[in-house]
Write a protein that holds these residues in place. Structure first.
Motif, PDB file in Angstrom:
ATOM      1  N   MET A  19      31.339  36.150  33.219  1.00 54.29           N
ATOM      2  CA  MET A  19      32.524  35.811  32.358  1.00 54.29           C
ATOM      3  C   MET A  19      33.791  36.179  33.063  1.00 54.29           C
ATOM      4  O   MET A  19      34.721  35.319  33.129  1.00 54.29           O
ATOM      5  N   GLU A  20      33.627  37.296  33.851  1.00 53.99           N
ATOM      6  CA  GLU A  20      34.833  37.604  34.455  1.00 53.99           C
ATOM      7  C   GLU A  20      34.882  36.636  35.699  1.00 53.99           C
ATOM      8  O   GLU A  20      36.153  36.126  36.152  1.00 53.99           O
ATOM      9  N   TRP A  21      34.053  36.245  36.289  1.00 53.45           N
ATOM     10  CA  TRP A  21      34.208  35.101  37.321  1.00 53.45           C
ATOM     11  C   TRP A  21      34.808  33.994  36.859  1.00 53.45           C
ATOM     12  O   TRP A  21      35.767  33.207  37.403  1.00 53.45           O
ATOM     13  N   PHE A  22      34.224  33.491  35.666  1.00 52.51           N
ATOM     14  CA  PHE A  22      34.673  32.011  34.924  1.00 52.51           C
ATOM     15  C   PHE A  22      36.249  32.385  34.573  1.00 52.51           C
ATOM     16  O   PHE A  22      37.112  31.518  34.548  1.00 52.51           O
ATOM     17  N   ASP A  23      36.691  33.648  34.125  1.00 54.76           N
ATOM     18  CA  ASP A  23      37.963  33.849  33.574  1.00 54.76           C
ATOM     19  C   ASP A  23      39.090  33.802  34.711  1.00 54.76           C
ATOM     20  O   ASP A  23      39.871  33.328  34.858  1.00 54.76           O
TER      21      ASP A  23
END
Length: 398
Positions: A19-23
């Protein structure tokens, strides 16, 4: 080694990292925060929800239309049969067709109310001129989609609607006959007419509509929701300039304090979009969609007998939104000059509607202080209602 470490990490940790990568790549958190927690006017929130309801209804039309495309065949030999199969052999298909029909009816009604609210509150004034222009064009596109959609079943009602609608360009000077021939694919309504109407309904008008929706939403995000004049009143007991400065300081973007008169730069009271306005938007949209689902299930969509161009006994009955124009056409053919004048007046009215922000340049926002635009608007509305009543009386002997 990196793959092994990723696999051996706990599932929760891997999901958080993903999720951090996507955000990080999309900035979705920042966009959501900006969209959910922007300041909106406190008063009149139910009226503002008409805009969100319009978008929800358009999306419902998109999805129900996609389902209908799975069975509909755009040919003069199979169009009626494909819809007759939905009516008699596929209960789910008949319900979806009812959704599409009643969704279009309620969409026209809601987008009309939304424009009326915008007009009465003078939300089209600086700097929101283009908001109004894109919204007015969307209104006409929705009407165009409704009319072309009524031409597709190729039953008796659809065929004679096609004859009437494709004949309207004939009254345009110089280019009218060319447009009519191009649309019909010849001098008379036939297979090419249905194919081209289908393309207009499924591809051309939706492309234009969703392009305008994108522009309309961008402009709304840029300039914020104006709301009604009631949000900008000040307390007579306090210094007005001080109050205006205080509410500008409290309001968050996107209120355009540098591109509008100071008095209307920001509402007197604001609330976060989430949960206050979002709740109203969801409730109204859900209620309208529920009504459409119920009406689609109970009433469905009518289907006349298969088209028969040679019939002499069939009396066409236009859709309710087409009724005022149909009554105009009853008068117009008796004299070509009258017809040209009627459509000239209609075209002028549509142009004035789109260009309203550039015509009404006064700083006044209250309806009673804008008689120069309110009175002509009431006259136009009365004219439309008058011809609609005449049409109802002619068709139903009321």
């Amino acid at each position: 080694m990196i793959v092994r470490r990723w696999v051996t990490r706990p599932l929760k940790s891997r999901m958080r990292a993903g999720m951090e990568w996507f955000d990080d790549r999309t900035g979705i958190t920042e966009l959501l925060h900006k969209g959910l927690y922007e300041a909106v006017p406190k008063k009149g929130g139910w009226a503002y929800a008409l805009g969100s309801a319009t978008l929800a209804l358009i999306l419902l039309q998109l999805f129900s239309g996609i389902f209908l495309l799975l069975d509909y065949v755009p040919s003069v030999t199979d169009a009626f049969n494909s819809l007759d199969y939905l009516r008699s052999g596929d209960a789910f298909g008949a319900w979806v067709r009812g959704l599409h029909l009643w969704g279009s009816y309620i969409l026209i009604f809601v987008i009309g109310l939304h424009m009326l609210r915008t007009f009465l509150s003078a939300s089209y004034k600086r700097p929101r001129e283009l908001n109004w222009v894109t919204g007015a064009l969307l209104f006409f596109l929705v009407l165009g989609l409704a009319i072309t959609g009524a031409m597709l079943p190729w039953d008796q009602a659809a065929y004679w609607t096609t004859v009437v609608v494709t004949n309207i360009p004939h009254y345009l000077p110089l280019i009218g006959d060319g447009i009519r021939t191009l649309w019909r694919g010849g001098d008379f309504v036939g297979p090419i007419t249905l194919t081209r109407t289908f393309a207009i309904h499924v591809w051309v008008l939706p492309f234009l509509m969703f392009s305008l929706i994108g522009a309309h939403l961008y402009l709304l995000r840029r300039h914020g929701e104006f709301g009604a004049w009631i949000n900008y009143d000040t307390d007579p007991g306090e210094d007005e300039e001080k109050q205006i400065g205080e509410r500008i300081r409290r309001a968050e973007p996107p209120y355009p304090t540098k591109r509008i008169s100071r008095r209307y730069a920001a509402p007197r009271e604001t609330v976060p979009f989430f949960p206050n306005q979002l709740f109203k938007d969801v409730v109204l949209s859900t209620l309208l969609i529920a009504v459409i689902f119920i009406m689609g299930l109970i009433s469905g969509a009518p289907l006349d007998a298969a088209s028969n161009p040679a019939t002499l006994s069939y009396v066409p009955t236009p859709e309710w939104f087409f009724l005022p124009l149909d009554q105009f056409l009853v008068v117009a053919p008796t004299n070509p000059l009258i017809a040209i004048g009627v459509f000239g007046i209609i075209g002028l009215g549509a142009a004035l509607m789109v260009l309203l922000p550039f015509i009404d340049r006064s700083p006044e926002r209250r309806p009673l202080r804008r008689p120069e635009v309110i009175v002509p608007a009431l006259f136009m509305a009365f004219t439309v209602i008058f011809f609609a009543v005449l049409g109802i009386n002619r068709l139903y002997n009321l």
